[in-house]
Scaffold this motif. Structure first.
Motif, PDB file in Angstrom:
ATOM      1  N   VAL A 211       8.328   8.462   2.710  1.00 51.90           N
ATOM      2  CA  VAL A 211       7.019   9.114   3.195  1.00 51.90           C
ATOM      3  C   VAL A 211       5.841   8.547   3.037  1.00 51.90           C
ATOM      4  O   VAL A 211       5.012   8.247   3.565  1.00 51.90           O
ATOM      5  CB  VAL A 211       6.961  10.772   2.664  1.00 51.90           C
ATOM      6  CG1 VAL A 211       5.626  11.065   2.749  1.00 51.90           C
ATOM      7  CG2 VAL A 211       7.878  11.529   3.638  1.00 51.90           C
ATOM      8  N   GLU A 212       5.809   8.090   1.540  1.00 52.19           N
ATOM      9  CA  GLU A 212       4.461   7.412   0.981  1.00 52.19           C
ATOM     10  C   GLU A 212       4.375   5.995   1.613  1.00 52.19           C
ATOM     11  O   GLU A 212       3.430   5.402   2.161  1.00 52.19           O
ATOM     12  CB  GLU A 212       4.477   7.315  -0.643  1.00 52.19           C
ATOM     13  CG  GLU A 212       4.243   8.504  -1.211  1.00 52.19           C
ATOM     14  CD  GLU A 212       5.563   9.779  -1.352  1.00 52.19           C
ATOM     15  OE1 GLU A 212       5.375  10.707  -1.755  1.00 52.19           O
ATOM     16  OE2 GLU A 212       6.466   9.238  -1.006  1.00 52.19           O
ATOM     17  N   LEU A 213       5.299   5.149   1.679  1.00 48.78           N
ATOM     18  CA  LEU A 213       5.586   4.032   2.443  1.00 48.78           C
ATOM     19  C   LEU A 213       5.132   4.006   3.675  1.00 48.78           C
ATOM     20  O   LEU A 213       4.170   3.254   4.253  1.00 48.78           O
ATOM     21  CB  LEU A 213       6.930   3.295   2.316  1.00 48.78           C
ATOM     22  CG  LEU A 213       7.052   2.053   3.043  1.00 48.78           C
ATOM     23  CD1 LEU A 213       6.101   1.083   2.232  1.00 48.78           C
ATOM     24  CD2 LEU A 213       8.446   1.726   2.914  1.00 48.78           C
ATOM     25  N   SER A 214       5.567   5.124   4.657  1.00 48.69           N
ATOM     26  CA  SER A 214       5.164   5.403   5.906  1.00 48.69           C
ATOM     27  C   SER A 214       3.742   5.355   6.098  1.00 48.69           C
ATOM     28  O   SER A 214       3.217   4.961   6.956  1.00 48.69           O
ATOM     29  CB  SER A 214       6.097   6.403   6.548  1.00 48.69           C
ATOM     30  OG  SER A 214       7.340   6.140   6.422  1.00 48.69           O
ATOM     31  N   VAL A 215       2.995   6.447   5.363  1.00 52.55           N
ATOM     32  CA  VAL A 215       1.665   6.728   5.307  1.00 52.55           C
ATOM     33  C   VAL A 215       1.067   5.301   4.679  1.00 52.55           C
ATOM     34  O   VAL A 215      -0.101   5.079   5.654  1.00 52.55           O
ATOM     35  CB  VAL A 215       1.366   7.767   4.471  1.00 52.55           C
ATOM     36  CG1 VAL A 215       0.024   7.846   4.135  1.00 52.55           C
ATOM     37  CG2 VAL A 215       1.870   9.161   4.964  1.00 52.55           C
ATOM     38  N   ALA A 216       1.435   4.757   4.125  1.00 50.15           N
ATOM     39  CA  ALA A 216       0.490   3.511   3.454  1.00 50.15           C
ATOM     40  C   ALA A 216       0.824   2.248   4.443  1.00 50.15           C
ATOM     41  O   ALA A 216      -0.507   1.584   4.770  1.00 50.15           O
ATOM     42  CB  ALA A 216       1.176   2.818   2.107  1.00 50.15           C
ATOM     43  N   LEU A 217       1.847   2.005   5.107  1.00 50.29           N
ATOM     44  CA  LEU A 217       1.825   1.117   5.931  1.00 50.29           C
ATOM     45  C   LEU A 217       0.918   1.219   7.408  1.00 50.29           C
ATOM     46  O   LEU A 217       0.291   0.296   7.683  1.00 50.29           O
ATOM     47  CB  LEU A 217       3.200   0.974   6.504  1.00 50.29           C
ATOM     48  CG  LEU A 217       4.328   0.392   5.653  1.00 50.29           C
ATOM     49  CD1 LEU A 217       5.615   0.450   5.854  1.00 50.29           C
ATOM     50  CD2 LEU A 217       4.039  -1.227   5.219  1.00 50.29           C
ATOM     51  N   HIS A 218       0.715   2.353   7.648  1.00 48.46           N
ATOM     52  CA  HIS A 218       0.119   2.599   9.140  1.00 48.46           C
ATOM     53  C   HIS A 218      -1.380   2.884   8.440  1.00 48.46           C
ATOM     54  O   HIS A 218      -2.443   2.572   9.093  1.00 48.46           O
ATOM     55  CB  HIS A 218       0.787   3.923   9.670  1.00 48.46           C
ATOM     56  CG  HIS A 218       1.868   3.565  10.458  1.00 48.46           C
ATOM     57  ND1 HIS A 218       1.825   2.878  11.705  1.00 48.46           N
ATOM     58  CD2 HIS A 218       3.032   4.253  10.117  1.00 48.46           C
ATOM     59  CE1 HIS A 218       3.103   2.955  11.935  1.00 48.46           C
ATOM     60  NE2 HIS A 218       3.666   3.659  11.275  1.00 48.46           N
ATOM     61  N   TYR A 219      -1.481   3.019   7.281  1.00 45.38           N
ATOM     62  CA  TYR A 219      -2.885   3.286   6.653  1.00 45.38           C
ATOM     63  C   TYR A 219      -3.628   1.863   6.600  1.00 45.38           C
ATOM     64  O   TYR A 219      -4.925   1.567   6.831  1.00 45.38           O
ATOM     65  CB  TYR A 219      -3.287   3.980   5.453  1.00 45.38           C
ATOM     66  CG  TYR A 219      -4.437   4.341   5.022  1.00 45.38           C
ATOM     67  CD1 TYR A 219      -5.237   5.294   5.555  1.00 45.38           C
ATOM     68  CD2 TYR A 219      -4.975   3.703   3.813  1.00 45.38           C
ATOM     69  CE1 TYR A 219      -6.539   5.786   5.093  1.00 45.38           C
ATOM     70  CE2 TYR A 219      -6.309   4.094   3.293  1.00 45.38           C
ATOM     71  CZ  TYR A 219      -6.982   5.195   4.002  1.00 45.38           C
ATOM     72  OH  TYR A 219      -8.438   5.312   3.492  1.00 45.38           O
ATOM     73  N   VAL A 220      -2.870   0.843   6.357  1.00 43.38           N
ATOM     74  CA  VAL A 220      -3.238  -0.647   5.888  1.00 43.38           C
ATOM     75  C   VAL A 220      -3.295  -1.524   7.006  1.00 43.38           C
ATOM     76  O   VAL A 220      -4.087  -2.270   7.368  1.00 43.38           O
ATOM     77  CB  VAL A 220      -2.647  -1.118   4.563  1.00 43.38           C
ATOM     78  CG1 VAL A 220      -2.921  -2.703   4.459  1.00 43.38           C
ATOM     79  CG2 VAL A 220      -2.692  -0.270   3.515  1.00 43.38           C
ATOM     80  N   TYR A 221      -2.085  -1.466   7.656  1.00 40.91           N
ATOM     81  CA  TYR A 221      -1.784  -2.338   8.992  1.00 40.91           C
ATOM     82  C   TYR A 221      -2.429  -1.869  10.080  1.00 40.91           C
ATOM     83  O   TYR A 221      -2.482  -0.564  10.200  1.00 40.91           O
ATOM     84  CB  TYR A 221      -0.474  -2.518   8.820  1.00 40.91           C
ATOM     85  CG  TYR A 221       0.141  -3.690   7.818  1.00 40.91           C
ATOM     86  CD1 TYR A 221      -0.016  -5.170   7.900  1.00 40.91           C
ATOM     87  CD2 TYR A 221       0.523  -3.033   6.806  1.00 40.91           C
ATOM     88  CE1 TYR A 221       0.296  -5.871   7.037  1.00 40.91           C
ATOM     89  CE2 TYR A 221       1.046  -4.015   5.639  1.00 40.91           C
ATOM     90  CZ  TYR A 221       0.900  -5.273   5.780  1.00 40.91           C
ATOM     91  OH  TYR A 221       1.046  -6.113   4.744  1.00 40.91           O
TER      92      TYR A 221
END
Length: 647
Positions: free
Chosen positions: A55-65
């Motif tokens: 969950v955290e990785l999914s949010v971080a990826l779409h937040y940064v990239y």
């Protein structure tokens, strides 16, 4: 039942909406996303623990990239539910894995955020590298990211891709999601290696500090990176013995970091965006994170079905009478019975001991049953190696996974005529997993290989007898036994073993006008169709062919000498399948008959329940009955003064 997402998640219709939120709000987004996945999957079903872990990785990826311009590739795709919800599919998410609904895996035709269709493991690094190479060639400032689990990393294809990535000079980031799990617990030396890295991060801690210090000095980015790289090279021998694998492949290694720390993930990903070239970020996560029962028993909660999210009770059908077992469990218990009588028997599976039920033998006979990791090619060739030493090896692989080891089946097994026994689970349509998992093609691709025996049991007794026959000394050929996902038809399934003559089918009933030739489990659909047709005065013959290769020529001579209308039924591709083998026999021997082939058509069949898909493809009981009626449509039944045209 209507399921509402949390207040922040309601406002996120695409990653641009996510980027409008503050970093501090991301913690709440993660909580709401995790809860929404729990709410929907508990009611509608699907894969579960894997998506909770990222969950955290999914949010971080779409937040940064800048997705979808930046290319994000998920390996396998069991873990992509959060990704789907954040990319415009939130409101449609309850349709996940349902007939005509969302796919359970990333799918290019479903969304432009799904950059690569997946369903099997270990393809993400190759795909992302190809995207990065294309971006470099076209002069695009486009980032490519592959997310791969430590289970998928055990496959040879992942190592081939990393070997190339290290020298391709392309801007690709590999995120290694390390949770010590695939579906079952991971096995092998790589698992121990990653454990060593994550528990002894001395080198990584020192390097992170060096990069942080140099990054703050007013000496320019390029100079600071060059200096950091030189310092890293000097440190390797002093502070780490376990960081060399990835860096030996010329991949810049970062981590391990806590994959559930959203702030750390965002900061790290932003830093890595500015570092060119191939690199690997190692994150440590917990599969099933946020749902205590899933964290405790990750295999059970990989795809639990429907459940009570509060109590954790998994809902099962209430039954009052004995039910048929799953074919996989018949295999799992039967191989133990055979192994107790034959000490040469061994079992091999590529990372599916629970799914294939080889786990029973692994528990009872750990020195004779092996999980070799997500390595289908290796599974086949190690089975061949065992066979050269006289072992009778049951190599248990899902039909769709077997496609990956076709070369080994040809060169390492068939050409050497080694009697490896391939038990192909999930042969035919598999239901909600869809086209990446349907076992459509094993009959055509095995039928063209010399020396191969190809069989399909109609029920549990036949499966046991085929397994018994395959391990006898009299069998000297590679032997394929294909059987479907799900339950059989015999509650009292534990029958006495009987040898079956290889290549010999059986006549189940005589009939008139039409002969039905069934291969495998669909023979039960044929029997149901015949019961219905007899009430209409139509009485087809029925033959259970058992073998596709060698096919029973004596039986086929009888059929074509007696009937001029023939229907073949199989749970496999009609192009090149069992029905094609019947047509070839008819042509070679100069027979002339009307033949209708029922099975999986020459197109991709999407996901749905087995009942829905069998109906769509037209080889369920209703479809077989309709095919018979169409063949006898010119016969008119006169009843009670009325005339009814059958057809």
């Amino acid at each position: 039942m209507e399921i509402s997402p949390g207040i922040l998640l309601q406002s996120i219709n695409n990653p641009d909406d996510l980027k409008k939120l503050s970093r501090e709000q991301l913690h709440q987004v993660c909580d709401e996303l995790r809860q929404y996945i729990i709410d929907v999957v508990s009611v509608h079903g699907g894969h579960f623990a894997a998506s909770l872990g990222v969950v955290e990785l999914s949010v971080a990826l779409h937040y940064v990239y800048n997705t979808p311009y930046d290319q994000l590739v998920w390996d396998v795709g069991h873990q992509a539910y959060g990704h789907k919800i954040l990319t415009g599919r939130r409101d449609n998410f309850p349709s996940n894995r349902k007939y005509n609904g969302l796919s359970g895996f990333p799918k290019r035709s479903e969304s432009n955020y799904d950059t690569f269709g997946v369903g099997h493991s270990s393809t993400s690094i190759s795909a992302a590298l190809g995207m990065a190479m294309a971006a470099k060639y076209k002069g695009e400032d486009r980032k490519s990211v592959a997310v791969i689990g430590d289970g998928s990393m055990t496959a040879g294809m992942a190592f081939e891709a990393m070997n190339h990535a290290g020298v391709a000079d392309s801007d690709v980031l590999i995120i290694l999601n390390d949770n010590c799990m695939s579906i079952d617990p991971n096995v092998g030396a790589l698992k121990e290696y990653l454990t060593d890295i994550s528990t002894s991060p001395t080198y990584n801690k020192v390097r992170d500090e060096v990069w942080n210090i140099l990054g703050k000095l007013p000496i320019g980015k390029k100079f600071s990176r060059d200096m950091a790289s030189k310092l890293e090279a000097g440190m390797k021998g002093m502070v780490s013995k376990s960081s060399n694998l990835f860096e030996a492949l010329k991949l810049r290694y970062f981590g391990p970091i806590d994959g559930h720390n959203i702030t750390k993930l965002v900061d790290t990903l932003k830093d890595l965006k500015d570092i060119p070239g191939p690199k690997l970020l190692h994150i440590v996560t917990v599969k099933g994170k946020g749902y205590a029962l899933a964290e405790k028993d990750q295999t059970k909660w990989h795809a639990p079905g429907l459940f009570d999210k509060v109590t954790g009770e998994i809902f099962r059908k209430k039954i009052d009478s004995p039910q048929p077992p799953k074919y996989q469990d018949v295999f799992g218990h039967t191989i133990i019975e055979l192994a107790e009588k034959n000490n040469l028997i061994m079992g091999v599976t590529p990372a599916m001991p629970s799914g294939s039920s080889l786990k029973f033998m692994m528990e009872k006979m750990p020195d004779r049953a092996f999980d070799v990791g997500i390595c289908e090619q290796h599974a086949v060739t190690v089975s061949a190696g065992l066979a050269t030493q006289g072992m009778r090896v049951f190599c248990n692989i899902y039909s769709s996974f077997m496609q990956r080891a076709f070369d080994q089946a040809v060169h390492d097994v068939a050409i050497q005529k080694l009697p490896v026994i391939f038990c192909l689970d999930r042969a035919g349509l598999v239901g909600e997993d869809g086209p990446t998992h349907h076992g459509c093609y094993d009959i055509p691709y095995f039928r063209c290989i010399p020396h191969m025996v190809i069989s399909a049991p109609m029920n549990e007794q036949e499966l046991r007898n085929l397994m018994y026959t395959a391990q006898l000394d009299s069998n000297t050929s590679p032997f394929v036994i294909r059987y479907p996902r799900g339950e059989g038809v015999m509650p009292e399934w534990k029958t006495t073993f009987e040898a079956i003559e290889i290549g010999k089918g059986r006549k189940l009933k005589d009939g008139k006008e039409v002969a039905i030739l069934s291969f495998g489990h669909p023979g039960n659909f044929a029997q149901a169709a015949i019961r219905e047709l007899r009430t209409e005065g139509i009485d087809p013959a029925h033959y259970d062919m058992r073998f596709v290769k060698p096919i029973d020529e004596a039986l086929l001579h009888e059929v074509f000498s007696t009937y001029n209308k023939v229907i073949t039924v199989e749970d496999g591709a009609t192009v090149g399948g069992a029905g094609s083998a019947v047509l070839e026999f008819m042509s070679e021997h100069g027979y002339h008959a009307e033949v209708k082939r029922l099975g999986i058509p020459d197109r991709l069949v999407e996901h749905g329940t087995l009942k829905e898909l069998h109906r769509e493809c037209g080889y369920d009981a209703q479809g077989i009955a309709e095919a018979v009626r169409s063949m006898v449509k010119d016969r008119i039944t006169v009843s009670a003064g009325s005339i009814t045209m059958l057809g």
